[in-house]
Design a protein around this motif. Structure first.
Motif, PDB file in Angstrom:
ATOM      1  N   THR A  86       0.865  -1.178   0.000  1.00 18.28           N
ATOM      2  CA  THR A  86       0.000   0.000   0.000  1.00 18.28           C
ATOM      3  C   THR A  86       0.900   1.226   0.000  1.00 18.28           C
ATOM      4  O   THR A  86       2.022   1.180   0.502  1.00 18.28           O
ATOM      5  CB  THR A  86      -0.949   0.039   1.216  1.00 18.28           C
ATOM      6  OG1 THR A  86      -0.203  -0.190   2.416  1.00 18.28           O
ATOM      7  CG2 THR A  86      -2.045  -1.006   1.094  1.00 18.28           C
ATOM      8  N   GLY A 130      -2.854  -3.119  -2.563  1.00 11.12           N
ATOM      9  CA  GLY A 130      -3.650  -4.330  -2.620  1.00 11.12           C
ATOM     10  C   GLY A 130      -2.878  -5.525  -2.110  1.00 11.12           C
ATOM     11  O   GLY A 130      -1.777  -5.398  -1.553  1.00 11.12           O
ATOM     12  N   PHE A 186     -10.919 -10.081   2.058  1.00  9.80           N
ATOM     13  CA  PHE A 186     -10.785  -8.795   1.380  1.00  9.80           C
ATOM     14  C   PHE A 186     -12.119  -8.268   0.872  1.00  9.80           C
ATOM     15  O   PHE A 186     -12.294  -7.055   0.745  1.00  9.80           O
ATOM     16  CB  PHE A 186      -9.732  -8.887   0.284  1.00  9.80           C
ATOM     17  CG  PHE A 186      -8.341  -8.785   0.839  1.00  9.80           C
ATOM     18  CD1 PHE A 186      -7.818  -7.554   1.200  1.00  9.80           C
ATOM     19  CD2 PHE A 186      -7.578  -9.919   1.070  1.00  9.80           C
ATOM     20  CE1 PHE A 186      -6.560  -7.448   1.760  1.00  9.80           C
ATOM     21  CE2 PHE A 186      -6.315  -9.827   1.631  1.00  9.80           C
ATOM     22  CZ  PHE A 186      -5.802  -8.588   1.985  1.00  9.80           C
ATOM     23  N   CYS A 228     -13.398  -6.496   3.855  1.00  2.46           N
ATOM     24  CA  CYS A 228     -12.664  -5.234   3.967  1.00  2.46           C
ATOM     25  C   CYS A 228     -13.241  -4.203   3.008  1.00  2.46           C
ATOM     26  O   CYS A 228     -13.551  -3.072   3.402  1.00  2.46           O
ATOM     27  CB  CYS A 228     -11.184  -5.488   3.674  1.00  2.46           C
ATOM     28  SG  CYS A 228     -10.186  -3.993   3.451  1.00  2.46           S
ATOM     29  N   CYS A 229     -13.369  -4.570   1.754  1.00  2.09           N
ATOM     30  CA  CYS A 229     -13.877  -3.628   0.745  1.00  2.09           C
ATOM     31  C   CYS A 229     -15.301  -3.188   1.066  1.00  2.09           C
ATOM     32  O   CYS A 229     -15.636  -1.996   0.936  1.00  2.09           O
ATOM     33  CB  CYS A 229     -13.826  -4.272  -0.633  1.00  2.09           C
ATOM     34  SG  CYS A 229     -12.170  -4.469  -1.314  1.00  2.09           S
ATOM     35  N   TYR A 245     -15.151  -4.105  -3.919  1.00  2.00           N
ATOM     36  CA  TYR A 245     -14.617  -5.456  -4.105  1.00  2.00           C
ATOM     37  C   TYR A 245     -14.670  -5.884  -5.564  1.00  2.00           C
ATOM     38  O   TYR A 245     -13.664  -6.356  -6.122  1.00  2.00           O
ATOM     39  CB  TYR A 245     -15.353  -6.478  -3.240  1.00  2.00           C
ATOM     40  CG  TYR A 245     -14.825  -7.878  -3.458  1.00  2.00           C
ATOM     41  CD1 TYR A 245     -13.554  -8.243  -3.011  1.00  2.00           C
ATOM     42  CD2 TYR A 245     -15.576  -8.830  -4.148  1.00  2.00           C
ATOM     43  CE1 TYR A 245     -13.053  -9.518  -3.235  1.00  2.00           C
ATOM     44  CE2 TYR A 245     -15.081 -10.102  -4.367  1.00  2.00           C
ATOM     45  CZ  TYR A 245     -13.820 -10.445  -3.907  1.00  2.00           C
ATOM     46  OH  TYR A 245     -13.323 -11.705  -4.142  1.00  2.00           O
ATOM     47  N   TYR A 293     -12.084  -3.798  -7.566  1.00  2.00           N
ATOM     48  CA  TYR A 293     -10.669  -4.028  -7.274  1.00  2.00           C
ATOM     49  C   TYR A 293     -10.256  -5.476  -7.486  1.00  2.00           C
ATOM     50  O   TYR A 293      -9.080  -5.742  -7.771  1.00  2.00           O
ATOM     51  CB  TYR A 293     -10.353  -3.564  -5.858  1.00  2.00           C
ATOM     52  CG  TYR A 293     -10.558  -2.072  -5.658  1.00  2.00           C
ATOM     53  CD1 TYR A 293     -10.397  -1.176  -6.727  1.00  2.00           C
ATOM     54  CD2 TYR A 293     -10.919  -1.546  -4.419  1.00  2.00           C
ATOM     55  CE1 TYR A 293     -10.593   0.179  -6.569  1.00  2.00           C
ATOM     56  CE2 TYR A 293     -11.100  -0.181  -4.254  1.00  2.00           C
ATOM     57  CZ  TYR A 293     -10.944   0.676  -5.330  1.00  2.00           C
ATOM     58  OH  TYR A 293     -11.132   2.033  -5.178  1.00  2.00           O
ATOM     59  N   THR A 318      -7.174   2.194   3.141  1.00  2.00           N
ATOM     60  CA  THR A 318      -5.808   1.707   2.960  1.00  2.00           C
ATOM     61  C   THR A 318      -5.296   1.029   4.230  1.00  2.00           C
ATOM     62  O   THR A 318      -4.635  -0.014   4.164  1.00  2.00           O
ATOM     63  CB  THR A 318      -4.898   2.868   2.539  1.00  2.00           C
ATOM     64  OG1 THR A 318      -5.318   3.330   1.237  1.00  2.00           O
ATOM     65  CG2 THR A 318      -3.440   2.447   2.461  1.00  2.00           C
ATOM     66  N   VAL A 368      -6.920  -2.407   4.439  1.00  2.00           N
ATOM     67  CA  VAL A 368      -6.281  -3.380   3.548  1.00  2.00           C
ATOM     68  C   VAL A 368      -5.079  -4.010   4.244  1.00  2.00           C
ATOM     69  O   VAL A 368      -4.896  -5.229   4.248  1.00  2.00           O
ATOM     70  CB  VAL A 368      -5.868  -2.722   2.217  1.00  2.00           C
ATOM     71  CG1 VAL A 368      -4.976  -3.658   1.395  1.00  2.00           C
ATOM     72  CG2 VAL A 368      -7.098  -2.339   1.407  1.00  2.00           C
ATOM     73  N   THR A 375      -6.259  -6.198   7.191  1.00  2.00           N
ATOM     74  CA  THR A 375      -6.878  -7.430   6.712  1.00  2.00           C
ATOM     75  C   THR A 375      -5.817  -8.440   6.314  1.00  2.00           C
ATOM     76  O   THR A 375      -5.916  -9.632   6.637  1.00  2.00           O
ATOM     77  CB  THR A 375      -7.806  -7.124   5.526  1.00  2.00           C
ATOM     78  OG1 THR A 375      -8.869  -6.273   5.977  1.00  2.00           O
ATOM     79  CG2 THR A 375      -8.407  -8.401   4.944  1.00  2.00           C
TER      80      THR A 375
END
Length: 296
Positions: free
Chosen positions: A136, A149, A169, A172-173, A181, A184, A223, A226, A229
């Motif tokens: 990141t 990512g 993830f 997370c998104c 999600y 990305y 961020t 991410v 996670t």
């Protein structure tokens, strides 16, 4: 009683907060990985548990030889679980070359830049434990944005393992944007594709770039999430399989997969290009390459 809005952050505050977070995340991940080394009781448990060694580096601007920031490499090799893992942080600044500035948002108007971030790649001893990549970053030109990512890279894919990684993830998104999600994940699938081999590099994950929603705090929160996670899910996946035995045939499969991984990083990866084009530390830039690989 009405409450006055919180004061907006200056650009310098934003830079410092991002840089401090990447350093904290580095420390947390290194601690988690060293705990894995302590607990690993698999085929290589007769080894001394691996430990990270840190090496600082400084950068000078290519145009005027002025100081241009630097970073710290954290590398562990020859461990029980980790054959090679790097968790690097950097904060660099300077001026893009004219040809490179044309390809960076906001740099054509003014080629000065600032970039801070964390970059992680882990190559495992066991062919059953997936390699992984995570990074990141926060970049500033006349514009500013977040990117990064995480993606899973298994020599021997496991559907349940991959599903757990993606589920983490997705959650997370979903905490930050309903469309994040799907957007990305698709971006990751397209980016980490080895065109000359007509195959994906791995099992995917998420990839985002140029994230500037207009709400810096929200983008920074995503961020951070991410990174957190990744810190929560990947050590769990490592622990699930790190003590399994493997065969010579499975090791051969792992080494040949690593050859494809190396090809992507050297031919297509934008992070590699960015580092080389901005006078970064070559050892840190090429940290992502596996310690051993094979080609047919």
């Amino acid at each position: 009683m009405s409450m006055s809005p919180s004061p907006s952050l200056s650009l310098d505050d934003k830079k410092k907060r991002a840089e401090d977070w990447f350093r904290t995340l580095r420390d947390d991940i290194c601690t988690a990985f060293e705990a894995i080394e302590d607990d690993c009781s698999g085929p290589l448990s007769d080894r001394t548990p691996g430990r990270f060694s840190r090496k600082n580096w400084n950068r000078t601007n290519q145009a005027d030889n002025a100081p241009g920031g630097g970073g710290t490499m954290s590398i562990m090799t020859g461990g029980r679980a980790f054959e090679k893992v790097g968790v690097n942080i950097s904060t660099v600044f300077g001026t893009f070359s004219e040809d490179f500035a044309a390809n960076i948002p906001g740099a054509a108007e003014d080629p000065r830049f600032f970039a801070t971030g964390i970059s992680l790649v882990a190559h495992m001893n066991s062919p059953h434990v997936p390699a992984v990549h995570m990074n990141t970053r926060f970049i500033v030109t006349t514009k500013s944005w977040f990117g990064g990512g995480a993606d899973l890279n298994a020599p021997i894919p496991d559907e349940e393992e991959t599903a757990r990684f993606h589920a983490a993830f997705k959650s997370c998104c979903d905490r930050h944007g309903d469309e994040y999600y799907d957007k990305y994940k698709k971006w990751c699938d397209e980016y980490f594709y080895i065109k000359h081999r007509n195959r994906a590099r791995g099992e995917g994950g998420i990839f985002y770039d140029y994230l500037d929603s207009g709400d810096w705090q929200a983008d920074f929160a995503f961020t951070r999430d991410v990174g957190s996670t990744f810190h929560n899910i990947y050590p769990t996946l490592v622990r699930d399989k790190m003590n399994q035995d493997w065969t010579a045939e499975e090791r051969e499969r792992q080494l040949r997969y690593r050859g494809h991984y190396a090809e992507f990083n050297l031919v297509y990866d934008r992070g590699t290009l960015f580092g080389l084009k901005t006078g970064g530390n070559i050892e840190a830039i090429l940290m992502s390459l596996p310690p051993e690989a094979k080609w047919p």
